[in-house]
Design an enzyme around this catalytic site. Structure first.
Site, PDB file in Angstrom:
ATOM      1  N   ARG A 182      -3.291  10.832   6.007  1.00  0.00           N
ATOM      2  CA  ARG A 182      -3.458   9.452   6.452  1.00  0.00           C
ATOM      3  C   ARG A 182      -2.899   8.488   5.422  1.00  0.00           C
ATOM      4  O   ARG A 182      -3.135   8.659   4.225  1.00  0.00           O
ATOM      5  CB  ARG A 182      -4.939   9.141   6.657  1.00  0.00           C
ATOM      6  CG  ARG A 182      -5.239   7.671   6.786  1.00  0.00           C
ATOM      7  CD  ARG A 182      -6.680   7.405   7.101  1.00  0.00           C
ATOM      8  NE  ARG A 182      -7.584   7.505   5.966  1.00  0.00           N
ATOM      9  CZ  ARG A 182      -7.829   6.503   5.112  1.00  0.00           C
ATOM     10  NH1 ARG A 182      -7.219   5.339   5.251  1.00  0.00           N
ATOM     11  NH2 ARG A 182      -8.688   6.663   4.126  1.00  0.00           N
ATOM     12  N   ARG A 197      -0.582   9.659  -0.257  1.00  0.00           N
ATOM     13  CA  ARG A 197      -1.720  10.131  -1.048  1.00  0.00           C
ATOM     14  C   ARG A 197      -1.657  11.617  -1.365  1.00  0.00           C
ATOM     15  O   ARG A 197      -1.999  12.037  -2.474  1.00  0.00           O
ATOM     16  CB  ARG A 197      -3.011   9.843  -0.296  1.00  0.00           C
ATOM     17  CG  ARG A 197      -3.337   8.384  -0.323  1.00  0.00           C
ATOM     18  CD  ARG A 197      -4.592   8.065   0.445  1.00  0.00           C
ATOM     19  NE  ARG A 197      -4.876   6.647   0.305  1.00  0.00           N
ATOM     20  CZ  ARG A 197      -5.852   6.018   0.946  1.00  0.00           C
ATOM     21  NH1 ARG A 197      -6.634   6.687   1.778  1.00  0.00           N
ATOM     22  NH2 ARG A 197      -6.041   4.739   0.757  1.00  0.00           N
ATOM     23  N   GLN A 242      -8.289  14.795   3.156  1.00  0.00           N
ATOM     24  CA  GLN A 242      -7.563  13.965   2.197  1.00  0.00           C
ATOM     25  C   GLN A 242      -8.281  13.857   0.858  1.00  0.00           C
ATOM     26  O   GLN A 242      -9.456  13.498   0.799  1.00  0.00           O
ATOM     27  CB  GLN A 242      -7.370  12.561   2.771  1.00  0.00           C
ATOM     28  CG  GLN A 242      -6.619  11.637   1.822  1.00  0.00           C
ATOM     29  CD  GLN A 242      -6.100  10.392   2.520  1.00  0.00           C
ATOM     30  OE1 GLN A 242      -6.844   9.441   2.770  1.00  0.00           O
ATOM     31  NE2 GLN A 242      -4.840  10.409   2.879  1.00  0.00           N
ATOM     32  N   HIS A 260     -11.934  12.311   0.111  1.00  0.00           N
ATOM     33  CA  HIS A 260     -12.031  10.922   0.545  1.00  0.00           C
ATOM     34  C   HIS A 260     -12.117  10.750   2.060  1.00  0.00           C
ATOM     35  O   HIS A 260     -12.799   9.863   2.553  1.00  0.00           O
ATOM     36  CB  HIS A 260     -10.808  10.178   0.029  1.00  0.00           C
ATOM     37  CG  HIS A 260     -10.762   8.733   0.385  1.00  0.00           C
ATOM     38  ND1 HIS A 260     -11.768   7.852   0.059  1.00  0.00           N
ATOM     39  CD2 HIS A 260      -9.838   8.002   1.058  1.00  0.00           C
ATOM     40  CE1 HIS A 260     -11.456   6.644   0.499  1.00  0.00           C
ATOM     41  NE2 HIS A 260     -10.304   6.707   1.132  1.00  0.00           N
ATOM     42  N   LEU A 275     -14.634   5.640  -5.578  1.00  0.00           N
ATOM     43  CA  LEU A 275     -13.253   5.280  -5.286  1.00  0.00           C
ATOM     44  C   LEU A 275     -12.763   4.064  -6.079  1.00  0.00           C
ATOM     45  O   LEU A 275     -13.453   3.065  -6.203  1.00  0.00           O
ATOM     46  CB  LEU A 275     -13.122   4.951  -3.798  1.00  0.00           C
ATOM     47  CG  LEU A 275     -11.697   4.607  -3.378  1.00  0.00           C
ATOM     48  CD1 LEU A 275     -10.880   5.863  -3.201  1.00  0.00           C
ATOM     49  CD2 LEU A 275     -11.685   3.788  -2.109  1.00  0.00           C
ATOM     50  N   HIS A 330      -8.150  11.633  -2.387  1.00  0.00           N
ATOM     51  CA  HIS A 330      -7.602  10.341  -2.806  1.00  0.00           C
ATOM     52  C   HIS A 330      -7.199  10.442  -4.275  1.00  0.00           C
ATOM     53  O   HIS A 330      -7.938  11.014  -5.079  1.00  0.00           O
ATOM     54  CB  HIS A 330      -8.666   9.259  -2.618  1.00  0.00           C
ATOM     55  CG  HIS A 330      -8.151   7.857  -2.737  1.00  0.00           C
ATOM     56  ND1 HIS A 330      -7.768   7.322  -3.939  1.00  0.00           N
ATOM     57  CD2 HIS A 330      -7.944   6.895  -1.800  1.00  0.00           C
ATOM     58  CE1 HIS A 330      -7.355   6.073  -3.729  1.00  0.00           C
ATOM     59  NE2 HIS A 330      -7.455   5.792  -2.441  1.00  0.00           N
ATOM     60  N   PHE A 333       0.844  -1.184   0.000  1.00  0.00           N
ATOM     61  CA  PHE A 333       0.000   0.000   0.000  1.00  0.00           C
ATOM     62  C   PHE A 333       0.880   1.235   0.000  1.00  0.00           C
ATOM     63  O   PHE A 333       2.073   1.168   0.301  1.00  0.00           O
ATOM     64  CB  PHE A 333      -0.912   0.005   1.241  1.00  0.00           C
ATOM     65  CG  PHE A 333      -2.375  -0.057   0.894  1.00  0.00           C
ATOM     66  CD1 PHE A 333      -2.891  -1.135   0.200  1.00  0.00           C
ATOM     67  CD2 PHE A 333      -3.243   0.966   1.274  1.00  0.00           C
ATOM     68  CE1 PHE A 333      -4.248  -1.187  -0.114  1.00  0.00           C
ATOM     69  CE2 PHE A 333      -4.585   0.916   0.969  1.00  0.00           C
ATOM     70  CZ  PHE A 333      -5.101  -0.164   0.270  1.00  0.00           C
ATOM     71  N   GLU A 361      -6.697   2.055  -3.473  1.00  0.00           N
ATOM     72  CA  GLU A 361      -5.249   2.117  -3.588  1.00  0.00           C
ATOM     73  C   GLU A 361      -4.681   0.724  -3.828  1.00  0.00           C
ATOM     74  O   GLU A 361      -3.570   0.570  -4.330  1.00  0.00           O
ATOM     75  CB  GLU A 361      -4.700   2.686  -2.268  1.00  0.00           C
ATOM     76  CG  GLU A 361      -3.231   2.957  -2.272  1.00  0.00           C
ATOM     77  CD  GLU A 361      -2.861   3.955  -1.176  1.00  0.00           C
ATOM     78  OE1 GLU A 361      -3.517   5.003  -1.089  1.00  0.00           O
ATOM     79  OE2 GLU A 361      -1.933   3.665  -0.425  1.00  0.00           O
TER      80      GLU A 361
END
Ligand SMILES: Cc1cc2nc3c(=O)[nH]c(=O)nc-3n(C[C@H](O)[C@H](O)[C@H](O)COP(=O)(O)OP(=O)(O)OC[C@H]3O[C@@H](n4cnc5c(N)ncnc54)[C@H](O)[C@@H]3O)c2cc1C
Ligand code: SF4
Ligand code: SF4
Ligand code: FES
Lengths: 395, 565
Positions: free
Chosen positions: B378, B275, B229, B342, B241, B231, B113, B244
């Site tokens: 995050r 991100r 955030q 996001h 979405l 994304h 990730f 990721e």
């Protein structure tokens, strides 16, 4: 942008009046969802339209409805797609069936769906001792139960389950798929107890009539009917559970008759189902009792011409080469071992990949599917991901 | 009046985990949710959950990645706790039945990730949130004797006694429209984020910041609210979405020249940089004219480089999303994406037990809260972890606290006020604006002015707009006059919450005159540790205006350094 007319089934429990239809014309791109259409109607014209929704992406399971008479998620159905099924150029949206309506498109899931889920002891009963680290279990087993885990509890399958319409006590497709999630999970300690419970319950796994409705309805490819068939197979074959409802014996009789004769032999099916799987079974006391109680039904079938006396009493004749083909199918399907069963799972892509370029399903699955009964299982599972063909990935 | 030791508002991952932990600690528990628990937004989490569980991995490495990912704004004591407790939490989830992906040896398997120095993301295909949420709900069902679940109950206010201690809440039974006062020794807020204040967003329609606004209303401070955030991969089409996990499996990002542009911005980690970094890179490409599509507002995400079999097995859900919501078969062609709102790193300020500093009896956990483990940005797959770790800790602490005290008496005045407020909304004449109109304007405006790139002018406009919309909201009218499932009136109440939280975000973004994490100010493009290595706290202090204060960042072992990927 294009215009679409939505015809919504409305019901206001406080008005004292019956349900009625309400039409709104919205405009959106054709590939937008029916849910977006309803939300536009709500935003622009009438904020009192009731529908549950949250994720907009077919993952929270809130927006189950009937669109042009078919159960579906409103957020997972494109407007143009829905137009194709519209009878008079208007997209008709109603609440789901088999559950009481609370308001407009909102039904009482708790009174039906969740009650049935609670019925199947829906939590893991751990195999002891619980390891210090993770349980070591095969990759395939986790992928296998992930198909039932993919259920978003939307109730679309419950909405149109044929058995549940007849027998509201039937545990039903979603809850039984949930049950498979534990029976298929190697970390659960009570497979046998669970299966016995579900097999002995007259509203349990043998209460499903194989109507395929739940497979068609399911937006997530859970294929509840296939999970029910797996429960039956594991219950009968692997655990030797013979249920008080004769479901297991009925299945064995059914499949064996088809294997031996190529087609169903109705006159033999019933006595064998109740008496045991042999030609002599019909002379057993249980078979006699059942035969007597079935006489009115058989009589009616004769009267309506559904069954001719000779046709029912004699085995149907099938050309020899066809019979041999049927036997080959049985040999293939029954020859499969446990590991190979996983291959039919939604999350295992190997099957999809193999299908590339092939015309239609493999002959064994297609033929067995057409026969119904236990052998039909293979057909049902290979038809996954249980959605209309244009929605499944490789076709 | 329902009375419980611990009252939990919200039944996503944070709320359900808190409920189970509190019940295990012997408390009587009520858990309340405005949607059925499995409909909570946690169900949408696709990619996975982080834990340094593999023998060659260490919690320190996970913690360092998190600190760096946060652009050094995260509180390191909290991050240490989260990363140290992650492996046990993950094993606990495995033991109660989550069907985590296995490797060939039958052990838990991982995927890579963004922003992480090791592959430590555990997952269930790409339905990780769903799998965990449904398994927790299985446990809630199992615990039915000690946990009372109030499903489809909408909390309208938190209730305080004369000393200001939080002793319950007011809630409306959505099915009947009845309002009820809930009495409790401790209250845990677990009601999620406020993504709906932006349009588009990856967040569900129910993410309207209710708990943040409710806590703010009774004097709780909000922290890091400027950190929103974006994304890197949301569908250009509608903001949905693409996890990721897709880049974790090896997918590329391409601009209109077919160039893998991340080479310019993060030569080492490429698509798997943090991100904020990837989203900024994308926005730069788009702003400089290398975007795709009719208005050049998108970029390509190319999943075709991932073996098709792997995509079908591990990214099934996004194959479906591509097909159903964008008409693209991602296994065969690239799909158009762009950065989209996001997650919010900010929320109700808490300590590491989930306690809200200025309001006794009140806890918060999950996206509603800010501990702060995410700081300025995050990392993917750290949010599920945050909800579970701090949900559990809050549940345990609240249960313990409740053990030693008698059931408080809850004043009924709040119930009366909320009833009157709802009646007043229903009775409004149709002279004002529609709720949906105001909501749309708010979301579109926030997405224009409070997005990836920000500046003083845009933020000032944003603040003006929010103020005007707050005014509009006081006269906005609804259509539904009924009591059963009156979703219309709930929408009006939610709009109020969204406006309050949006205002806190804008005020904090104006205040932070530097660029850090998700906040990039084109008028202050550098990170400025000397002046701004600190949290911004917003609280109401009794009136309707946000007041700004600062609080220090807790450092344990990692000094701020330049952030490169
Ligand atoms: C599309 C998507 C994918 C994601 N993927 C990942 C991922 O792969 N890994 C990761 O770590 N994170 C991921 N995240 C982030 C993560 O899912 C969320 O931050 C997290 O689930 C929040 O959980 P929660 O328990 O705090 O709140 P939620 O799950 O949002 O739950 C909030 C609860 O509060 C209730 N509630 C709210 N208001 C009220 C009210 N007024 N009255 C009563 N009840 C109320 C709701 O009904 C709900 O039960 C993703 C987020 C999105 C949007
Ligand atoms: S196949 Fe069985 S469970 Fe599925 S809808 Fe038909 S009767 Fe119901
Ligand atoms: S099995 Fe499918 S249709 Fe039935 S509740 Fe689950 S997701 Fe919905
Ligand atoms: S809105 Fe979530 S499934 Fe349709």
């Amino acid at each position: 942008m294009a215009e679409f007319t939505l015809r919504l089934r409305r019901y206001d429990p406080e008005s004292g009046e019956a349900a009625y239809w309400d039409e709104h014309t919205i405009d959106l791109e054709p590939h937008r969802s029916v849910l977006e259409g309803i939300l536009q109607a709500r935003a622009r014209f009438d904020g009192s339209i009731g529908i549950r929704c949250s994720c907009r992406a077919a993952i929270c399971g809130s927006c189950g409805v009937r669109i042009n008479g078919q159960p579906a998620l409103a957020c997972h159905t494109h407007l143009d797609q829905a137009m194709k099924g519209a009878r008079d150029g208007v997209i008709e949206i109603e609440p789901m069936g088999n559950m009481p309506v609370l308001k407009d498109l909102i039904v009482d899931m708790d009174a039906v769906h969740w009650k049935k889920v609670r019925r199947v002891t829906p939590w893991l009963i751990n195999k002891e001792p619980i390891p210090e680290r993770e349980y070591i279990v095969p990759h395939e087993a986790m992928v296998d139960v992930t198909q039932s885990m993919a259920c978003i509890q939307c109730g679309a399958c419950v909405s149109d389950c044929l058995s549940m319409e007849v027998d509201p006590l039937f545990i039903g497709p979603a809850a039984l798929a949930k049950a498979y999630r534990f029976v298929g999970d190697p970390r659960d300690a009570q497979h046998s107890e669970r299966l016995n419970d579900l097999a002995q319950d007259p509203h349990g796994i043998y209460d499903c009539t194989h109507c395929f409705k739940c497979i068609e309805a399911c937006p997530k490819g859970v294929a509840p009917m296939s999970q029910i068939m797996r429960l039956r197979r594991i219950s009968g074959r692997d655990h030797g559970i013979v249920d008080a409802n004769n479901g297991e014996r009925h299945e064995i009789a059914f499949t064996n008759l088809v294997r031996d004769h190529g087609l169903l032999w109705e006159a033999e099916l019933l006595p064998r189902s109740y008496g045991g799987d042999s030609w002599l079974a019909k002379f057993g006391p249980a078979a006699g009792r059942e035969l007597l109680s079935s006489l009115p039904v058989i009589g009616k079938a004769l009267l309506r011409g559904k069954v001719t006396p000779m046709g029912a009493l004699k085995a149907h004749k099938l050309p020899d080469e066809d019979l041999q083909q049927v036997k080959r199918i049985y040999a293939t399907v029954e020859g499969r071992d446990e590991a190979e069963r996983y291959e039919l799972n939604l999350y295992i892509s190997g099957y999809d990949e193999d299908m590339e370029g092939a015309e239609g399903p493999p002959p064994d699955a297609a033929a067995a599917g057409a026969q119904g009964g236990d052998g039909g299982m293979a057909g049902a599972e290979s038809g996954q991901p249980g959605q209309s063909p244009e929605r499944s990935p490789s076709r | 009046m329902p009375s419980h030791d611990v009252l939990i508002i919200g039944a996503g991952l944070a709320g359900q985990r808190a409920a189970l932990a509190a019940a295990d600690a012997g408390a009587s528990v009520a858990i309340l949710s405005k949607v059925h628990p499995v409909r909570s937004h946690s169900v949408a989490a696709a990619g996975g959950i982080n834990a340094a569980l593999k023998p060659q991995d260490t919690w320190e490495s996970h913690a360092y990645d998190t600190v760096k990912g946060s652009d050094f704004l995260g509180d390191q004591d909290a991050i240490e706790i989260m990363c140290r407790e992650a492996p046990d939490e993950l094993l606990h989830l495995e033991h109660i039945g989550v069907t985590f992906h296995r490797n060939d040896a039958g052990e838990l398997g991982t995927r890579a990730f963004g922003g992480a120095s090791a592959a430590r993301t555990y997952y269930v295909a790409d339905i990780t949130g769903q799998a965990i949420l449904h398994v927790l709900y299985e446990q809630i069902t199992k615990y039915h004797e000690t946990v009372d679940s109030y499903e489809e109950w909408f909390t309208t206010s938190l209730v305080q006694d004369d000393e200001g201690t939080c002793v319950g809440c007011v809630a409306r039974d959505i099915r009947t429209g009845e309002m009820e006062l809930f009495n409790a020794k401790s209250v845990i807020l677990a009601s999620g984020g406020n993504g709906q204040t932006f349009k588009p967003t990856t967040n569900a329609l129910i993410c309207t910041g209710d708990g943040i606004a409710q806590a703010y209303a009774i004097g709780a401070p909000l922290m890091d609210m400027e950190m929103v955030q974006y994304h890197p991969t949301t569908l250009t089409e509608n903001g949905f979405l693409i996890t990721e996990g897709a880049r974790g499996e090896g997918a590329h990002l391409l601009n209109s020249d077919g160039e893998r542009f991340m080479e310019k911005y993060a030569p080492n980690k490429m698509e798997l940089a943090s991100r904020d970094v990837v989203s900024r890179a994308e926005q730069t490409e788009i702003n400089e004219g290398r975007g795709i599509g009719p208005d050049g507002g998108g970029l390509y995400l190319d999943v075709t480089v991932v073996p098709r079999k792997r995509t079908l097995e591990a990214l099934r859900e996004i194959v479906n999303i591509g097909k159903d919501f964008a008409g693209t078969d991602i296994t065969r062609e690239p799909i158009s994406i762009r950065p989209g709102q996001h997650y919010i790193m900010g929320g109700v300020k808490t300590d590491v037990h989930g306690q809200v500093p200025t309001v006794a009896g009140l806890y918060a956990a999950g996206e509603v809260a800010c501990v702060s483990v995410h700081g300025g940005n995050r990392l993917g797959a750290n949010s599920l972890l945050d909800t579970l770790i701090f949900g559990r800790r809050a549940g345990q602490h609240a249960a313990q606290r409740s053990r030693a005290m008698p059931m408080p008496t809850t004043p009924t005045s709040r119930l009366r006020q909320d009833l009157e407020h709802i009646d007043a909304i229903i009775a409004r004449d149709r002279s004002g604006r529609r709720i949906s109109e105001i909501k749309d304007e708010l979301g579109t405006m926030m997405n224009r002015n409070v997005a990836v790139y920000r500046d003083a002018d845009g933020l000032a406009t944003a603040h003006e707009t929010v103020r005007r919309l707050k005014e509009d909201a006081t006269t906005a009218y609804i259509d539904d006059r009924g009591t059963v499932f009156n979703q219309d009136v709930l929408g009006a109440i939610e709009l109020g919450y969204m406006l309050d939280t949006a205002q806190a975000t804008v005020v904090a973004a104006i205040e932070r005159k530097e660029s850090r994490g998700a906040q990039f100010r084109t008028d202050f493009p550098e990170r400025n540790d000397d002046e701004w290595l600190k949290h911004i706290d917003i609280s109401r202090n009794g009136d309707d205006e946000p007041h700004v204060t600062h609080s220090p960042v807790t450092m344990t072992q990692w000094e701020p350094e330049e952030r490169k990927y």
